[in-house]
Design an enzyme around this catalytic site. Structure first.
Site, PDB file in Angstrom:
ATOM      1  N   HIS A  64      28.589  19.192  58.189  1.00 25.13           N
ATOM      2  CA  HIS A  64      28.885  18.284  57.073  1.00 25.13           C
ATOM      3  C   HIS A  64      28.862  19.062  55.757  1.00 25.13           C
ATOM      4  O   HIS A  64      28.305  20.156  55.681  1.00 25.13           O
ATOM      5  CB  HIS A  64      27.845  17.157  57.002  1.00 25.13           C
ATOM      6  CG  HIS A  64      28.051  16.084  58.035  1.00 25.13           C
ATOM      7  ND1 HIS A  64      27.477  16.128  59.287  1.00 25.13           N
ATOM      8  CD2 HIS A  64      28.773  14.937  58.004  1.00 25.13           C
ATOM      9  CE1 HIS A  64      27.826  15.056  59.971  1.00 25.13           C
ATOM     10  NE2 HIS A  64      28.613  14.311  59.223  1.00 25.13           N
TER      11      HIS A  64
ATOM     12  N   LYS B  27      25.149  16.418  51.916  1.00 22.49           N
ATOM     13  CA  LYS B  27      24.494  15.519  52.884  1.00 22.49           C
ATOM     14  C   LYS B  27      23.035  15.912  53.036  1.00 22.49           C
ATOM     15  O   LYS B  27      22.715  17.062  53.317  1.00 22.49           O
ATOM     16  CB  LYS B  27      25.219  15.578  54.237  1.00 22.49           C
ATOM     17  CG  LYS B  27      24.660  14.565  55.240  1.00 22.49           C
ATOM     18  CD  LYS B  27      25.549  14.461  56.469  1.00 22.49           C
ATOM     19  CE  LYS B  27      24.916  13.621  57.560  1.00 22.49           C
ATOM     20  NZ  LYS B  27      24.806  12.202  57.200  1.00 22.49           N
TER      21      LYS B  27
END
Ligand code: NAD
Length: 224
Positions: A133, A137
């Site tokens: 990600h 995040k």
């Protein structure tokens, strides 16, 4: 119910990233936003058939009140709900349809079904999940990686990378001494969630009262 049906919907968290994406995507179908709320903001211009909540657990109590007031189904993607919150959603589902999922990307839900159905064929193979990600995040491993692991019903190592702007990639890898199988899902943008949210909203418009996951939406949409 086909995707050519128009929705009259309400949106909680309408100014957030997901809220804006949902408005943008739904507008391409001519859906009508008749009720929207965000922190310190509310606009009620009609009766929604379904309310969508992508906001914060702090909004849950008032979201439930609005669902009851309008007798509207609820599609909720807000994460971080606790057990008490789920009890409240279950109670609401005794009067209207509720669809709750921590991941509305349809492909992830299909991948989960595949793992549940065929995962046991890989018993005896090594397995792992790699998830990648963007660097903003905060949580690791991702909730989706944990969900995919749970759908296999066995312990697997999960490796998490946080790099650049990658929106979300999950790869489940199985390997024995002679071969490798990789099953991968990539979310290209927030649109991945908005597509699933609209299918869930159409489902909630015609469903009976009750508590549903995205699996129920899949089972109903002719995708199986
Ligand atoms: P965001 O921070 O951009 O937006 C959240 C919005 O909710 C903000 O505009 C905020 O002002 C508003 N809000 C906060 N508290 C509120 C309250 N009490 N009442 C009304 N509005 C309130 O976040 P986001 O990226 O849009 O994500 C929103 C939620 O959806 C998060 O919980 C996120 O984890 C979740 N999410 C779920 C999925 C899924 O597929 N289930 C996908 C993406 C995001």
């Amino acid at each position: 119910m086909g995707s050519n049906v128009n929705l009259r919907y309400g949106l909680v968290g309408s100014m957030g990233k997901m809220g804006r994406e949902i408005k943008d995507y739904f507008s391409t179908f001519g859906d009508k936003l008749v009720f929207e709320t965000d922190r310190d903001y509310i606009n009620e211009s009609g009766r929604p058939d379904v309310i969508i909540d992508f906001s914060s657990p702090t909004a849950l109590v008032s979201t439930i009140e609005y669902c009851k007031k309008y007798c509207a189904g609820l599609v909720i993607g807000t994460t971080g709900l606790n057990e008490e919150d789920f009890d409240k959603l279950k109670e609401l589902s005794q009067s209207v349809p509720v669809v709750q999922s921590y991941n509305f990307a349809e492909g992830v839900n299909i991948l989960k079904e595949i793992l549940e159905m065929f995962g046991s064929y890989f018993d005896g193979w090594d397995g792992a999940i790699v998830e990648i990600h963007h660097n903003q995040k905060k949580d690791a491993p991702s909730g989706t990686a944990i969900m995919l692991k749970n759908s296999l019903g066995r312990e697997l190592p999960i490796s998490s990378l946080r790099i650049g702007g990658i929106f979300g990639e999950h790869t489940v890898i199985f390997s024995n001494a002679g071969e490798v199988v990789k099953i991968s899902h990539t979310a290209l943008s927030r649109r991945a969630f908005a597509i699933g949210v609209r299918k869930a909203a159409l489902f909630a418009m015609q469903a009976e009262k009750g508590f549903n996951s995205y699996r129920d939406v899949l089972r109903n949409s002719g995708n199986h």
